[in-house]
Write a protein that holds these residues in place. Structure first.
Motif, PDB file in Angstrom:
ATOM      1  N   ASP A 282      -1.608  11.532 -45.023  1.00 53.60           N
ATOM      2  CA  ASP A 282      -1.695  10.142 -45.450  1.00 53.60           C
ATOM      3  C   ASP A 282      -2.651  10.006 -46.628  1.00 53.60           C
ATOM      4  OD1 ASP A 282      -2.060   7.410 -45.740  1.00 53.60           O
ATOM      5  OD2 ASP A 282      -2.302   7.042 -43.611  1.00 53.60           O
ATOM      6  N   GLY A 283      -2.141   9.531 -47.748  1.00 47.84           N
ATOM      7  CA  GLY A 283      -2.982   9.323 -48.914  1.00 47.84           C
ATOM      8  C   GLY A 283      -3.315   7.868 -49.158  1.00 47.84           C
ATOM      9  N   ALA A 284      -2.783   6.970 -48.318  1.00 48.34           N
ATOM     10  CA  ALA A 284      -2.952   5.537 -48.573  1.00 48.34           C
ATOM     11  C   ALA A 284      -4.027   4.885 -47.713  1.00 48.34           C
ATOM     12  CB  ALA A 284      -1.618   4.822 -48.349  1.00 48.34           C
TER      13      ALA A 284
ATOM     14  N   ARG B 235      -6.890  19.266 -33.336  1.00 49.32           N
ATOM     15  CA  ARG B 235      -5.504  18.880 -33.564  1.00 49.32           C
ATOM     16  C   ARG B 235      -5.489  17.609 -34.403  1.00 49.32           C
ATOM     17  NH1 ARG B 235      -0.504  17.944 -29.440  1.00 49.32           N
ATOM     18  NH2 ARG B 235       0.901  17.241 -31.057  1.00 49.32           N
ATOM     19  N   ILE B 236      -4.804  17.675 -35.526  1.00 52.93           N
ATOM     20  CA  ILE B 236      -4.678  16.535 -36.426  1.00 52.93           C
ATOM     21  C   ILE B 236      -3.197  16.247 -36.609  1.00 52.93           C
ATOM     22  CG2 ILE B 236      -5.115  15.675 -38.763  1.00 52.93           C
ATOM     23  CD1 ILE B 236      -7.457  17.693 -38.895  1.00 52.93           C
ATOM     24  N   GLU B 237      -2.810  14.995 -36.342  1.00 54.56           N
ATOM     25  CA  GLU B 237      -1.416  14.603 -36.532  1.00 54.56           C
ATOM     26  C   GLU B 237      -1.038  14.780 -38.001  1.00 54.56           C
ATOM     27  OE1 GLU B 237       0.489  13.699 -34.000  1.00 54.56           O
ATOM     28  OE2 GLU B 237      -1.088  13.562 -32.504  1.00 54.56           O
ATOM     29  N   HIS B 238       0.145  15.320 -38.270  1.00 55.15           N
ATOM     30  CA  HIS B 238       0.574  15.571 -39.645  1.00 55.15           C
ATOM     31  C   HIS B 238       0.525  14.320 -40.508  1.00 55.15           C
ATOM     32  CE1 HIS B 238       2.964  19.394 -38.444  1.00 55.15           C
ATOM     33  NE2 HIS B 238       1.714  19.675 -38.758  1.00 55.15           N
TER      34      HIS B 238
ATOM     35  N   ARG C  80      -0.022   2.624 -35.550  1.00 56.89           N
ATOM     36  CA  ARG C  80       1.297   3.259 -35.692  1.00 56.89           C
ATOM     37  C   ARG C  80       1.377   4.547 -34.890  1.00 56.89           C
ATOM     38  NH1 ARG C  80      -0.733   4.387 -41.118  1.00 56.89           N
ATOM     39  NH2 ARG C  80      -1.131   6.601 -41.183  1.00 56.89           N
ATOM     40  N   VAL C  81       0.247   5.248 -34.708  1.00 55.38           N
ATOM     41  CA  VAL C  81       0.231   6.446 -33.873  1.00 55.38           C
ATOM     42  C   VAL C  81       0.404   6.040 -32.419  1.00 55.38           C
ATOM     43  CG1 VAL C  81      -1.122   8.429 -33.127  1.00 55.38           C
ATOM     44  CG2 VAL C  81      -1.205   7.707 -35.510  1.00 55.38           C
ATOM     45  N   VAL C  82      -0.332   4.997 -31.982  1.00 58.83           N
ATOM     46  CA  VAL C  82      -0.217   4.502 -30.612  1.00 58.83           C
ATOM     47  C   VAL C  82       1.223   4.071 -30.350  1.00 58.83           C
ATOM     48  CG1 VAL C  82      -0.930   2.699 -29.007  1.00 58.83           C
ATOM     49  CG2 VAL C  82      -2.624   3.803 -30.455  1.00 58.83           C
ATOM     50  N   SER C  83       1.822   3.334 -31.277  1.00 52.92           N
ATOM     51  CA  SER C  83       3.188   2.850 -31.101  1.00 52.92           C
ATOM     52  C   SER C  83       4.164   4.004 -30.946  1.00 52.92           C
ATOM     53  CB  SER C  83       3.605   1.985 -32.296  1.00 52.92           C
ATOM     54  OG  SER C  83       2.812   0.834 -32.368  1.00 52.92           O
TER      55      SER C  83
END
Length: 120
Positions: free
Chosen positions: A14-16, A6-9, A95-98
């Protein structure tokens, strides 16, 4: 081992925050080897064969992922105290944790090494 990863979209798209496609692929591969505790132990050669690329690229990308906080290096030792191969712990970007904890999150790309919880 799970039959899928499972990979978060927003991480996939994310390209940065990744320096190269190699770095992104190596992050996903390490994640695919992680156990329920978030630790993975693939060799540099195993990763190089899967990407495909050379072991120097693997080492450079792993170091970059460590510096960015996407993974954490875990030194391993045998029963006599000698160091064996390194392991890697997958970390969640801040940012994912938040977002998971109900916060707004940001797009700074900073990360906190919190073991990723396996879902399944």
């Amino acid at each position: 081992m799970q039959p899928y990863l499972r990979i978060e979209h927003h991480v996939l798209r994310d390209g940065a925050n990744f320096s190269s496609v190699h770095e992104k692929m190596i992050y996903f591969l390490v994640q695919s080897y992680a156990g329920s505790d978030g630790l993975a132990f693939p060799s540099h050669q195993t990763l190089a064969d899967a990407v495909p690329c050379g072991k120097t690229t693997i080492k450079t990308c792993l170091q970059s992922l460590i510096e960015k906080g996407w993974i954490e290096k875990v030194k391993r030792f045998d029963r006599h105290g000698g160091q064996t191969s390194n392991g890697y712990r997958i970390c969640l970007p801040e940012r994912v944790v938040s977002r998971q904890e109900g916060g707004a999150g940001d797009d700074s790309g900073s990360a906190t090494c919190r073991p990723q919880r396996k879902r399944g």
